[in-house]
Design an enzyme around this catalytic site. Sequence first.
Site, mmCIF file in Angstrom:
data_model
loop_
_atom_site.group_PDB
_atom_site.id
_atom_site.type_symbol
_atom_site.label_atom_id
_atom_site.label_comp_id
_atom_site.label_asym_id
_atom_site.label_seq_id
_atom_site.Cartn_x
_atom_site.Cartn_y
_atom_site.Cartn_z
ATOM 1 N N CYS B 92 30.773 46.906 -11.912
ATOM 2 C CA CYS B 92 30.904 46.932 -10.326
ATOM 3 C C CYS B 92 32.017 47.218 -10.232
ATOM 4 C CB CYS B 92 30.084 45.470 -9.866
ATOM 5 S SG CYS B 92 30.371 45.411 -8.168
ATOM 6 N N CYS B 95 32.727 44.433 -6.647
ATOM 7 C CA CYS B 95 32.497 43.171 -7.091
ATOM 8 C C CYS B 95 32.673 42.808 -8.123
ATOM 9 C CB CYS B 95 32.400 42.993 -5.246
ATOM 10 S SG CYS B 95 30.433 42.767 -5.348
ATOM 11 N N SER B 96 31.478 42.195 -8.250
ATOM 12 C CA SER B 96 30.592 42.067 -9.159
ATOM 13 C C SER B 96 29.161 41.719 -9.336
ATOM 14 C CB SER B 96 31.617 40.104 -8.933
ATOM 15 O OG SER B 96 31.669 40.119 -7.916
ATOM 16 N N CYS B 97 28.353 43.215 -8.699
ATOM 17 C CA CYS B 97 27.043 43.014 -8.350
ATOM 18 C C CYS B 97 26.565 42.969 -10.658
ATOM 19 C CB CYS B 97 26.628 44.456 -8.060
ATOM 20 S SG CYS B 97 27.148 44.603 -6.181
#
Lengths: 107, 190
Positions: B92, B95-97
């Site tokens: 991702c 961000c951090s999906c």
Amino acid sequence: MDEPVFSEPWQAEAFAMTVALHERGLFSWSEWAEMLSAEVKRGDVAADGSDYYDCWLRALEALLAAKGVAPAGDVDALAEAWQRAAHATPHGKPILLENDPQPAKPV
Amino acid sequence: MAARVRALETILTQKGLIDPAAIDAIVETYETKVGPRNGARVVAKAWSDPDFADWLKRDATAAIASLGFTGRQGEHMQAVFNGDGAHNLVVCTLCSCYPWSVLGLPPVWYKSPPYRSRAVIDPRAVLEEFGVSLPSDTKIRAWDSTAELRYLVVPERPEGTQGWSEEKLADLVTRDSMIGTGLALQPEAA
């Protein structure tokens, strides 16, 4: 492989509050991803990702302030009260906001 | 940080926006109930059941939900299959999906700036750092997750596992193999 999911309890709480507020419909997940993205893209974040939940919390604070739910000033004042309460609480006893030796006006 | 979280919790509870018991329940779910074992069950079923594999290819959200794993953010899932000279890697960059429902919460390195930027620019070098060397003619495809669409890599089924039960197969499916930074374990390693 089996590193703990959260390294400190506050990280778990910040995470869970975000999930709960989203489920309540306070914001969409895309809105949240945008806020989080802005925080993790800052130039001063740790290269190893160790401050990820610091970014998470800043994003949550910014989103709640933008929504008018938790203005930054209120959070600052309450956080200071919690800190004073923690210092005034004997070791091993639960920390209660009522233990704050200089209680401010309730928000 | 802890004091600021307490402060937010106090305000949100006072406003009736969160219920501390519900917060505890969410933490418990993510600490103990949701994790890569869910994804391993999906992969093992896809290895064993061609109809399920086909369904997973066409409509991963529904196929995965049929096993009881559904996302809390209404996100869609896409399964990307390794094999036929192709290897898939999930990142991702925004961000951090991450596919929470099947993998739990992401490891620290998944959230780190170097992984997020380099997985797309130089996936082969990133894989080498994870100890994965692929033939030079293997195509590596990096999939960039979003808030709406999350990916699950279906690694190749290891040789020598004919006739294995889904349960036994699932033990070969590591978290990293479903992100694409690893391969499924060999039978002798299980």
